[in-house]
Design a protein around this motif. Structure first.
Motif, PDB file in Angstrom:
ATOM      1  N   ASN A 176     -35.910 102.471 -37.552  1.00 51.13           N
ATOM      2  CA  ASN A 176     -36.435 102.209 -38.805  1.00 51.13           C
ATOM      3  C   ASN A 176     -37.557 103.111 -39.460  1.00 51.13           C
ATOM      4  O   ASN A 176     -38.072 102.620 -40.668  1.00 51.13           O
ATOM      5  CB  ASN A 176     -36.815 100.588 -39.097  1.00 51.13           C
ATOM      6  CG  ASN A 176     -38.042 100.495 -38.245  1.00 51.13           C
ATOM      7  OD1 ASN A 176     -38.568 101.139 -37.677  1.00 51.13           O
ATOM      8  ND2 ASN A 176     -38.578  99.259 -38.727  1.00 51.13           N
ATOM      9  N   TYR A 186     -42.391  99.526 -28.226  1.00 54.78           N
ATOM     10  CA  TYR A 186     -42.652  99.789 -29.623  1.00 54.78           C
ATOM     11  C   TYR A 186     -43.801  98.761 -29.814  1.00 54.78           C
ATOM     12  O   TYR A 186     -43.822  97.367 -29.600  1.00 54.78           O
ATOM     13  CB  TYR A 186     -41.637  99.331 -30.563  1.00 54.78           C
ATOM     14  CG  TYR A 186     -41.860  99.318 -31.795  1.00 54.78           C
ATOM     15  CD1 TYR A 186     -41.751 100.318 -32.605  1.00 54.78           C
ATOM     16  CD2 TYR A 186     -42.501  98.020 -32.601  1.00 54.78           C
ATOM     17  CE1 TYR A 186     -42.203 100.403 -34.018  1.00 54.78           C
ATOM     18  CE2 TYR A 186     -42.769  98.098 -33.854  1.00 54.78           C
ATOM     19  CZ  TYR A 186     -42.342  99.243 -34.738  1.00 54.78           C
ATOM     20  OH  TYR A 186     -42.550  99.163 -36.018  1.00 54.78           O
ATOM     21  N   ILE A 218     -34.893  99.728 -32.952  1.00 52.31           N
ATOM     22  CA  ILE A 218     -35.843  98.513 -33.459  1.00 52.31           C
ATOM     23  C   ILE A 218     -35.266  97.199 -33.397  1.00 52.31           C
ATOM     24  O   ILE A 218     -36.058  95.897 -32.750  1.00 52.31           O
ATOM     25  CB  ILE A 218     -36.342  98.804 -34.883  1.00 52.31           C
ATOM     26  CG1 ILE A 218     -37.728  97.870 -35.107  1.00 52.31           C
ATOM     27  CG2 ILE A 218     -35.260  98.315 -35.929  1.00 52.31           C
ATOM     28  CD1 ILE A 218     -38.890  98.578 -34.406  1.00 52.31           C
ATOM     29  N   LEU A 257     -35.830  94.779 -30.099  1.00 52.74           N
ATOM     30  CA  LEU A 257     -37.048  94.155 -29.887  1.00 52.74           C
ATOM     31  C   LEU A 257     -36.746  92.865 -29.350  1.00 52.74           C
ATOM     32  O   LEU A 257     -37.571  92.418 -28.445  1.00 52.74           O
ATOM     33  CB  LEU A 257     -37.943  94.216 -31.052  1.00 52.74           C
ATOM     34  CG  LEU A 257     -38.686  95.399 -31.313  1.00 52.74           C
ATOM     35  CD1 LEU A 257     -39.608  95.155 -32.490  1.00 52.74           C
ATOM     36  CD2 LEU A 257     -39.499  95.773 -29.990  1.00 52.74           C
TER      37      LEU A 257
HETATM   38  C1  LIG Z   1     -40.065  98.634 -38.403  1.00 50.90           C
HETATM   39  O1  LIG Z   1     -39.403  97.359 -37.737  1.00 50.90           O
HETATM   40  C2  LIG Z   1     -40.765  96.788 -37.229  1.00 50.90           C
HETATM   41  C3  LIG Z   1     -40.312  95.549 -36.586  1.00 50.90           C
HETATM   42  O2  LIG Z   1     -39.411  94.613 -37.417  1.00 50.90           O
HETATM   43  C4  LIG Z   1     -41.618  96.482 -38.370  1.00 50.90           C
HETATM   44  O3  LIG Z   1     -42.813  95.753 -37.933  1.00 50.90           O
HETATM   45  C5  LIG Z   1     -42.088  97.699 -38.846  1.00 50.90           C
HETATM   46  O4  LIG Z   1     -42.895  97.365 -40.050  1.00 50.90           O
HETATM   47  C6  LIG Z   1     -40.850  98.533 -39.354  1.00 50.90           C
HETATM   48  N1  LIG Z   1     -41.409  99.822 -40.083  1.00 50.90           N
HETATM   49  C7  LIG Z   1     -40.787 100.259 -41.043  1.00 50.90           C
HETATM   50  C8  LIG Z   1     -41.315 101.674 -41.243  1.00 50.90           C
HETATM   51  O5  LIG Z   1     -40.109  99.672 -41.864  1.00 50.90           O
END
Ligand SMILES: *[C@@H]1O[C@H](CO)[C@@H](O)[C@H](O)[C@H]1NC(C)=O
Ligand SMILES: *[C@@H]1O[C@H](CO)[C@@H](O)[C@H](O)[C@H]1NC(C)=O
Ligand SMILES: *[C@@H]1O[C@H](CO)[C@@H](O)[C@H](O)[C@H]1NC(C)=O
Length: 406
Positions: free
Chosen positions: A135, A157, A242, A245
């Protein structure tokens, strides 16, 4: 932290050694009653807790640093825009990390006969770079070609275990141009080390970049280790999905599954019992009048050895659903009754009634759920059953259909 522990234990050892000399029984009592010793231990525990906390804070700082560094090293010339991962790699944000058995669901790894000293499940480098996440849309562009990959890696992560994606990832995600994903899915633990293809998505082609294959291994405790290698070109980078997780939260008795490779969830492992229970036996002669337990002594099938040819009694080796059948052939005019007896209850009859010189066979079946240890046999309550050693007319058999906890 380790050295502190050793010191503490050394102190304790000295204490007990001193008391040892005087009186052994006192040493034992000391652990229960001696207040100062208790307090001492409490202090030690507290110390360890605060050290743990410090460690966590440091890890966070390292994380922030590894996030910030790429931007600092950015240069205007395109080939150098890729940050110098080589230096990052040997830097402090990727501590080589080894786990000892028992620390992370390693219990039961005894079935794995590979040498633990060489097992990559316990010897890997932590790769905890948030920009690898699926993401993470690109602001900077990384290329794993500039990394000196060496040995095995476990993906994290922000400190949480994560897996490579098993499906095509949109381009310009995972902090790179063409995200690398794992083709053919992750292996199971019993598969050991497997080789998997790796593809990079570009120009609407999920596998425009066919990166060299990597090795993957599933480990006890729902995580994987990867033997990453240099991808074929820039800018390609290994992705961390992601959506996986959640898999890090699966219990030992669970597996992380996904139908669409998008939504992942923990699911309880099916109980795998190798239970094959089948038997078939006949009585090779005629039976007259009342017989408490027919001892079917001609045994054709006794898979699982649950039928006792000496007593004629079947004993359920597992809890589950069973099916039985038993038969007779009336040998003379009158009524013949054979009963199936389950745990001393008469549950099913094979009944026949013939006149004169007629003869009729009768087969009855019965299906039931039994607990492990339940007994099943056949009794002749009245009449005459006819059989010879070749006719197999007085028969008793059954099968375990499915294992089920009761
Ligand atoms: C990606 O997903 C994680 C976990 O859900 C979240 O904490 C994070 O803010 C997200 N990052 C972006 C860039 O959207
Ligand atoms: C990356 O860093 C290492 C070690 O600091 C250095 O030897 C190497 O030349 C650097 N590579 C690039 C492409 O900047
Ligand atoms: C076979 O047994 C069943 C169950 O007891 C009974 O209803 C049926 O009449 C019997 N058949 C014959 C031919 O006796």
């Amino acid at each position: 932290m380790l050295s502190l522990c050793i010191q503490v234990f050394a102190v304790l050892a000295v204490c007990s050694a001193d008391t040892d000399k005087r009186d052994i029984s006192y040493t034992f009592r000391a652990w229960n009653i001696d207040q100062p010793l208790k307090e001492q231990l409490a202090v030690v525990y507290k110390e360890m807790e605060s050290l743990k906390h410090e460690q966590a804070v440091m890890k966070q700082k390292q994380e922030a640093l590894s996030q910030a560094l790429p931007y600092c090293s950015q240069k205007p010339i395109d080939t150098d825009v890729e940050m110098n991962l080589t230096s990052l790699q040997t830097g402090s944000s990727h501590l080589p990390y080894t786990l000892t058995q028992g620390e992370d669901g390693a219990e039961g790894s005894g079935e794995d006969d590979s040498d633990e000293a060489l097992d990559p499940c316990f010897h890997y480098t932590v790769l905890d770079q948030a920009w690898r996440a699926t993401n993470y849309s690109t602001k900077k562009v990384s290329c794993d070609r500039s990394v000196q990959w060496k040995g095995w890696y476990r993906l994290f992560y922000r400190g949480k275990t994560i897996q490579m994606p098993e499906r095509c990832v949109k381009k310009e995600m995972c902090g790179t141009h063409a995200p690398l994903w794992l083709v053919g899915g992750h292996p199971r633990i019993r598969d050991g080390v497997v080789t998997r293809k790796v593809c990079g998505n570009w120009r609407n082609n999920c596998c425009l970049f066919k990166s060299p294959p990597i090795q993957v291994k599933a480990c006890q405790g729902n995580y994987y280790v990867y033997k990453f290698v240099r991808p074929e070109a820039c800018h390609l980078a290994y992705c961390a999905d992601i959506n996986t997780l959640v898999c890090g939260k699966c219990k030992k008795s669970e597996s992380c599954i996904s139908r669409d490779k998008i939504t992942w969830m923990c699911k309880k492992n099916k109980m795998r019992v190798k239970a094959n229970v089948h038997f078939f036996a006949t009585y090779p002669a005629s039976i007259s009048g009342k017989v408490n337990t027919i001892v079917y002594r001609k045994v054709y099938v006794n898979q699982g050895e649950a039928f006792n040819a000496r007593t004629g009694v079947f004993r359920a080796p597992f809890s589950g659903v069973y099916q039985f059948f038993f038969s007779t052939q009336t040998g003379g005019s009158g009524t013949t009754d054979l009963w199936l007896v389950v745990n001393n209850y008469w549950v099913a009859v094979s009944h026949s009634n013939v006149q004169g010189s007629n003869s009729v066979g009768n087969l009855s079946t019965y299906m039931t759920t039994l607990r492990k240890g339940a007994t099943v046999y056949v009794t002749q309550n009245r009449g005459r059953s006819w059989a010879t050693s070749a006719s197999n007319t007085i028969a008793f058999g059954g099968s375990l259909l499915m294992v089920r906890k009761i």
